[in-house]
Scaffold this active site. Structure first.
Site, PDB file in Angstrom:
ATOM      1  N   THR A 392       0.858  -1.181   0.000  1.00 21.30           N
ATOM      2  CA  THR A 392       0.000   0.000   0.000  1.00 21.30           C
ATOM      3  C   THR A 392       0.898   1.236   0.000  1.00 21.30           C
ATOM      4  O   THR A 392       2.081   1.155   0.309  1.00 21.30           O
ATOM      5  CB  THR A 392      -0.914  -0.002   1.245  1.00 21.30           C
ATOM      6  N   GLU A 412      -3.010  -4.262  -2.513  1.00 21.26           N
ATOM      7  CA  GLU A 412      -3.066  -5.186  -1.377  1.00 21.26           C
ATOM      8  C   GLU A 412      -1.707  -5.793  -1.074  1.00 21.26           C
ATOM      9  O   GLU A 412      -0.898  -5.179  -0.402  1.00 21.26           O
ATOM     10  CB  GLU A 412      -4.134  -6.269  -1.561  1.00 21.26           C
ATOM     11  N   ASP A 432      -8.744  -9.641   1.736  1.00 23.68           N
ATOM     12  CA  ASP A 432      -9.024  -8.827   2.926  1.00 23.68           C
ATOM     13  C   ASP A 432     -10.334  -9.238   3.590  1.00 23.68           C
ATOM     14  O   ASP A 432     -10.693  -8.692   4.635  1.00 23.68           O
ATOM     15  CB  ASP A 432      -9.095  -7.341   2.560  1.00 23.68           C
ATOM     16  N   GLY A 477       0.633  -0.027   5.401  1.00 25.17           N
ATOM     17  CA  GLY A 477       1.038  -0.880   6.513  1.00 25.17           C
ATOM     18  C   GLY A 477       0.105  -2.016   6.825  1.00 25.17           C
ATOM     19  O   GLY A 477       0.179  -2.585   7.913  1.00 25.17           O
ATOM     20  N   GLY A 478      -0.847  -2.352   5.926  1.00 22.15           N
ATOM     21  CA  GLY A 478      -1.783  -3.410   6.260  1.00 22.15           C
ATOM     22  C   GLY A 478      -2.586  -3.028   7.503  1.00 22.15           C
ATOM     23  O   GLY A 478      -2.936  -1.867   7.699  1.00 22.15           O
TER      24      GLY A 478
END
Length: 573
Positions: A392, A412, A432, A477-478
């Site tokens: 991201t 993603e 996700d 950063g997820g």
């Protein structure tokens, strides 16, 4: 404590002395920030080539949204591990003329034929995560292009077909592979590197992988950009390119159910941003399925602590931050999903009485992992086991008219699904979703046809006490995005740091029983002090942060910051 102070001060070498408290409405640093410019505009993004493309648009009289189109087009070429035309995005936009903050939702959607069993194997168990990522099933209908087109139509001044010039030239002539991209291309830990499309794109004629400093050309991407420039977003959602997307996703085992109708039916969303008062400010974030509500909740909970009277050299302050994160994630993981499919109890989560109740779980030492709470209006939903990998990026753009974009954008995972069409990678955004539909009541983030998966992307805009733009920040950063953004906000507004200082602070991500951190940046003394308080930090298991931010300082000076963990810059006109 003197040792701790010395270590953290060395981390911020060259910056101003650390302040204990913020001075509303905009804390002024003691020394000149690393990036400061007069109010003629600024771009902060993850690659200098993308920043220059955005600045070119601003110099030509374009708006912040115009520049965002150009920045995204270049990032999709030079930083394909993070975002691109085949991905999705959330944006918050501040209109200087009206003072209104609008949230744009370019999150991908599942094909209409998707079912809760999308990621279940023939044995009745959830698929291996990497297997799912590399499959055709992982890709949602891309949303970033549609979202940018919608926002540009509403808030742009430039002609759409002029916004792709820089990216088209770089794709045709070639760009220099950066160290970070080269690291991703050559990493044995990136599962996409075994995918045929990844191998073909990143292998030189001599059979070797591209390295830092090599020149990489992408004529297919240049052709796609020319098509997009001339035809608008329909070039992606209809016609030959749309057919190529469908065909590629139907290849191999675990094929997608995506159709041309799914692509043509995609619609981005726009609405008033989710805004709440905080201290003397107003903080604005995207609506669900973004997790913005959770960052707001955490900021409000920390108002019930004395974290602002402490500072970044105090282990109690970091413990309080960690405990707020754990509560934030417990509620987020339970309740946040696509509001078109599940009731998200926004008002209940942000109700002052509920926030005060949850804030009681924040102490000066770590307690047991908190359970989710029961806010007013909470639906009966099941547990969540969603995984979120790396991949991201974030940008902040301020134009000379005072309009502002804060935008987080993604494919993603690294290189998305590893599948490429038209010179760009397709996302694996549907991973996700919660894989397992068998845990009692359906989770808020369960798979459904046409549904948007929950996102941790939270671009932020902060308004001052008069409702004028004050700051913008965001990060990749997820799932750790929430923690990274929270750290930066506390650093600037509670601890009185410059934007650059706040971004450069160590990261600490606390979720459940896990405490993940930049251990080397904290140093042994702070690490031991946190351990003594039950915060047993270990080397980060998350995607590194890539924070970018801009704040308006007294006199209208724009101060920017870019995360030293990545390759971004903040640069003004």
């Amino acid at each position: 404590m003197r040792l701790i102070a010395t270590l953290l001060a060395s981390l911020l070498a060259g910056c101003a002395a650390l302040s204990a408290e913020a001075t509303p409405p905009a804390p002024a640093p003691a020394a000149a920030p690393a990036f400061a410019y007069k109010p003629s505009g600024m771009v902060a993004a993850a690659n200098p080539l993308a920043v220059e493309a955005g600045l070119r648009v601003l110099r030509d009289g374009g708006t912040a949204v115009d520049a965002a189109v150009a920045v995204q087009a270049v990032l999709g070429l030079v930083e394909p591990q993070s975002s691109g035309l085949g991905g999705g995005s959330f944006m918050v936009f501040y209109d200087a003329r009206t003072g209104k903050v609008t949230a744009y939702d370019g999150r991908e959607t599942a094909p209409q034929a998707a079912t809760p069993q999308l990621f279940m194997g023939p044995d009745g168990k959830p698929l291996n995560f990497v297997t799912a990522v590399l499959s055709g099933r992982s890709t949602g209908v891309p949303g970033a292009v549609g979202m940018l087109a919608q926002a540009q139509k509403a808030h742009g001044k430039a002609t759409w077909n002029t916004l792709f010039k820089d990216a088209e030239r770089l794709a045709d002539d070639g760009f220099t592979v950066s160290p970070r991209l080269a690291g991703m291309i050559n990493s044995p830990r990136v599962p996409q590197n075994v995918a045929p499309d990844v191998i073909a794109y990143f292998t030189k004629p001599d059979g070797q992988r591209y390295q830092a400093g090599d020149t990489l050309k992408n004529p297919a991407y240049a052709a796609t950009l020319r098509d997009l420039a001339s035809k608008g977003p329909s070039a992606l959602y209809e016609g030959p390119l749309a057919q190529k997307i469908v065909d590629r996703l139907h290849q191999g085992d675990l094929a997608s159910s995506m159709t041309l109708a799914d692509l043509k039916a995609y619609r981005p969303r726009s609405a008033d941003a989710l805004c709440r008062p905080w201290k003397v400010y107003t903080v604005c974030v995207p609506n669900p399925s973004s997790s913005g509500v959770s960052v707001l909740q955490a900021l409000m909970m920390l108002e019930h602590t004395d974290i602002a009277k402490r500072g970044p050299t105090d282990p109690v302050a970091w413990t309080q931050l960690a405990e707020a994160e754990r509560v934030m994630y417990a509620d987020r993981d339970r309740y946040v999903g696509d509001p078109s499919f599940v009731k998200v109890p926004i008002e209940g989560l942000l109700d002052p009485a509920y926030v005060a109740q949850r804030a009681k779980l924040i102490g000066e030492a770590a307690g047991p992992a908190p359970r989710f709470g029961l806010p007013k209006g909470a639906p009966a939903v099941g547990p969540d086991k969603t995984q979120e990998p790396a991949g991201t990026t974030h940008m902040v753009i301020v134009d000379p008219m005072g309009n502002v974009v804060s935008m987080t954008t993604t494919v993603e995972s690294v290189f998305g699904s590893g599948r490429m069409v038209g010179g760009f990678f397709l996302n694996n955004q549907l991973t996700d979703f919660n894989f397992d539909p068998h845990d009692g009541a359906p989770g808020a983030n369960a798979v459904a046809g046409g549904k948007r998966p929950r996102s941790s992307m939270v671009p932020i805009i902060v308004l001052d006490k008069d409702g004028k733009f004050l700051a913008a920040v965001g990060s990749p950063g997820g799932s750790a995005i929430l923690s990274y953004n929270l750290k930066a906000m506390i650093g600037v507004f509670d601890w009185g740091l410059t934007m650059q200082q706040a971004i450069s602070l160590p990261n600490l991500v606390a979720r459940g029983d896990s405490f993940s951190a930049d251990v080397e940046k904290f140093g042994p003394e702070m690490t031991a002090a946190l351990q003594a308080r039950g915060v047993a930090i270990r080397t980060g298991q998350n995607e590194t942060s890539g924070l970018h931010g801009v704040i308006v300082r007294p006199g209208g000076v724009l101060e920017g910051g870019a995360d030293p963990r990545r390759e971004g810059v903040a640069k003004g006109l």
